[in-house]
Design a protein around this motif. Structure first.
Motif, PDB file in Angstrom:
ATOM      1  N   ALA A 253       0.770  -1.222  -0.022  1.00  0.00           N
ATOM      2  CA  ALA A 253      -0.082   0.004  -0.068  1.00  0.00           C
ATOM      3  C   ALA A 253       0.885   0.955   0.070  1.00  0.00           C
ATOM      4  N   GLY A 254       1.996   1.249   0.875  1.00  0.00           N
ATOM      5  CA  GLY A 254       2.693   2.300   1.161  1.00  0.00           C
ATOM      6  C   GLY A 254       3.785   2.566  -0.468  1.00  0.00           C
ATOM      7  N   ALA A 255       4.255   1.567  -0.860  1.00  0.00           N
ATOM      8  CA  ALA A 255       5.090   1.577  -2.242  1.00  0.00           C
ATOM      9  C   ALA A 255       4.261   1.961  -3.219  1.00  0.00           C
ATOM     10  N   SER A 256       2.834   1.537  -3.152  1.00  0.00           N
ATOM     11  CA  SER A 256       2.068   1.738  -4.690  1.00  0.00           C
ATOM     12  C   SER A 256       1.355   3.058  -4.597  1.00  0.00           C
ATOM     13  N   GLY A 257       0.915   3.319  -3.247  1.00  0.00           N
ATOM     14  CA  GLY A 257      -0.004   4.544  -3.069  1.00  0.00           C
ATOM     15  C   GLY A 257      -1.440   3.850  -3.272  1.00  0.00           C
ATOM     16  N   ASP A 258      -1.559   2.640  -3.432  1.00  0.00           N
ATOM     17  CA  ASP A 258      -3.176   2.244  -3.191  1.00  0.00           C
ATOM     18  C   ASP A 258      -3.450   1.746  -1.817  1.00  0.00           C
ATOM     19  N   TYR A 259      -4.168   2.786  -1.087  1.00  0.00           N
ATOM     20  CA  TYR A 259      -4.574   2.812   0.382  1.00  0.00           C
ATOM     21  C   TYR A 259      -5.967   2.394   0.602  1.00  0.00           C
ATOM     22  N   ASN A 260      -6.444   1.534  -0.580  1.00  0.00           N
ATOM     23  CA  ASN A 260      -7.849   1.204  -0.471  1.00  0.00           C
ATOM     24  C   ASN A 260      -7.779   0.315   0.879  1.00  0.00           C
ATOM     25  N   PRO A 261      -8.591   0.582   1.968  1.00  0.00           N
ATOM     26  CA  PRO A 261      -8.561   0.002   3.204  1.00  0.00           C
ATOM     27  C   PRO A 261      -8.943  -1.811   3.212  1.00  0.00           C
ATOM     28  N   ILE A 262      -9.689  -2.079   2.089  1.00  0.00           N
ATOM     29  CA  ILE A 262     -10.027  -3.489   2.190  1.00  0.00           C
ATOM     30  C   ILE A 262      -8.788  -4.377   2.235  1.00  0.00           C
ATOM     31  N   HIS A 263      -7.693  -3.800   1.721  1.00  0.00           N
ATOM     32  CA  HIS A 263      -6.023  -4.639   1.709  1.00  0.00           C
ATOM     33  C   HIS A 263      -5.410  -4.571   3.185  1.00  0.00           C
ATOM     34  N   THR A 264      -6.081  -3.864   3.951  1.00  0.00           N
ATOM     35  CA  THR A 264      -5.074  -3.411   5.190  1.00  0.00           C
ATOM     36  C   THR A 264      -6.008  -3.479   6.581  1.00  0.00           C
ATOM     37  N   ILE A 265      -7.528  -3.180   6.564  1.00  0.00           N
ATOM     38  CA  ILE A 265      -8.083  -2.765   7.526  1.00  0.00           C
ATOM     39  C   ILE A 265      -9.167  -4.068   7.676  1.00  0.00           C
ATOM     40  N   ASP A 266      -9.161  -4.762   8.577  1.00  0.00           N
ATOM     41  CA  ASP A 266     -10.300  -5.846   8.581  1.00  0.00           C
ATOM     42  C   ASP A 266     -11.605  -5.323   8.825  1.00  0.00           C
ATOM     43  N   GLU A 267     -12.062  -4.219   9.613  1.00  0.00           N
ATOM     44  CA  GLU A 267     -13.301  -3.721   9.521  1.00  0.00           C
ATOM     45  C   GLU A 267     -13.876  -3.340   8.176  1.00  0.00           C
ATOM     46  N   GLU A 268     -12.917  -2.629   7.345  1.00  0.00           N
ATOM     47  CA  GLU A 268     -13.362  -2.145   6.210  1.00  0.00           C
ATOM     48  C   GLU A 268     -13.611  -3.199   5.191  1.00  0.00           C
ATOM     49  N   ALA A 269     -12.821  -4.334   5.158  1.00  0.00           N
ATOM     50  CA  ALA A 269     -12.966  -5.398   4.404  1.00  0.00           C
ATOM     51  C   ALA A 269     -14.378  -6.049   4.681  1.00  0.00           C
ATOM     52  N   ILE A 270     -14.758  -6.322   5.756  1.00  0.00           N
ATOM     53  CA  ILE A 270     -15.802  -6.998   6.157  1.00  0.00           C
ATOM     54  C   ILE A 270     -17.039  -6.201   5.862  1.00  0.00           C
ATOM     55  N   LYS A 271     -16.908  -4.845   5.994  1.00  0.00           N
ATOM     56  CA  LYS A 271     -17.963  -3.963   5.918  1.00  0.00           C
ATOM     57  C   LYS A 271     -18.174  -4.050   4.174  1.00  0.00           C
ATOM     58  N   ALA A 272     -17.140  -4.250   3.483  1.00  0.00           N
ATOM     59  CA  ALA A 272     -17.231  -4.536   2.051  1.00  0.00           C
ATOM     60  C   ALA A 272     -17.819  -5.959   1.581  1.00  0.00           C
ATOM     61  N   GLY A 273     -18.187  -6.597   2.428  1.00  0.00           N
ATOM     62  CA  GLY A 273     -18.476  -7.895   2.159  1.00  0.00           C
ATOM     63  C   GLY A 273     -17.478  -8.888   1.875  1.00  0.00           C
TER      64      GLY A 273
END
Lengths: 134, 149
Positions: A30-50
């Protein structure tokens, strides 16, 4: 080292199996690419996204797969690299990278490439055209 | 829904293939090969310099395509294609821009889905193409509904 040229159609590069996917791997990407979509790093956000939990960036897997060709940049370069994202990569998955030479012309080596998980399912799949220098 | 943005392009943005960014990127994909990171190896290589990994262009700024507003969440990355005329050289400056190549809608298992084809370009400062990147982004029905509100 001139190994790619010696490869015949149907032969493969040596597979590479990655360490189990860790959260830190994905935070680093995420840091190296600049892709901070939270489904890749934060559990709650991933679960919220189904999703069942955080999943790897497709581009992380695609980036990893290209390293099968890194030792050969004195011989040529990756001219075309096409990938279809087919399945999710989850934490602790064990990913294996594969490349098989499909056919070759004078200057171009056409590879079928894939990354598969511990169940043998392809998570990404595609082709690489490696252009050789004369 | 997005058909009106087909053909629209961003204004080019000048980017640098930064040595530090290349190293950080190579590390993040587990590919710390000296052709990417070691100055001496680069000098002795056929490129007379270090190069960047093929998926590195994710790092660049391609500018903004007017009227293309996508939600930050809920998009699915379907396909990705890179084409190179030659590898990217560490330290070089390139102009980057993006274009909406196509948009269409199809009925799928989970309702009406949108398919957005984005194409990104990297050129040297004389305007010679170095690479293109094509991305198929899938917009699900749930996300489309949110966008239409």
């Amino acid at each position: 080292m001139n190994q790619l040229t010696l490869l015949e159609a149907g032969e493969s590069l040596e597979n590479v199996t990655l360490s189990p996917v860790s959260r830190l791997d994905l935070i680093k990407y995420a840091g190296a690419s600049g892709d901070y979509n939270p489904i890749h790093t934060i559990d709650e956000e991933a679960i919220k996204a189904g999703l069942p939990g955080i999943i790897a960036h497709g581009m992380w897997t695609m980036g990893n797969l290209a390293k099968l060709f890194t030792p050969y940049y004195e011989e040529g370069f990756i001219q075309d690299y096409k990938i279809r994202f087919q399945g999710m990569v989850r934490l602790d998955d064990v990913i294996t990278l594969q490349a098989t030479l499909a056919n070759k012309t004078d200057q171009h080596l056409h590879f079928d490439v894939a990354a598969s998980n511990q169940e043998g399912k392809d998570v990404i799949k595609g082709t690489v055209v490696f252009s050789q220098y004369e | 829904m997005l058909a009106h943005v087909i053909g629209k392009k961003s204004k080019p943005v000048k980017n640098v293939v930064e040595r530090g960014a290349v190293k950080k990127f190579a590390e993040s994909i587990g590919d710390l090969h000296p052709i990417f990171t070691c100055e001496e190896t680069g000098k002795q290589s056929m490129y007379n310099n270090n190069i960047a990994p093929p998926t590195f262009p994710r790092v660049f700024d391609y500018g903004t395509i007017e009227e293309l507003e996508l939600p930050a969440k809920g998009l699915i990355h379907g396909e990705e294609t890179f084409h190179y005329e030659r590898p990217l050289i560490v330290g070089e400056e390139i102009n980057c821009y993006a274009e909406v190549k196509d948009y269409y809608e199809r009925k799928g298992k989970s309702g009406e889905m949108g398919f957005l084809l984005l194409k990104r370009y990297g050129e040297d400062l004389e305007g010679n193409l170095i690479f293109t990147e094509e991305q198929v982004v899938i917009i699900t029905e749930a996300v489309r509904k949110e966008m239409m509100v």
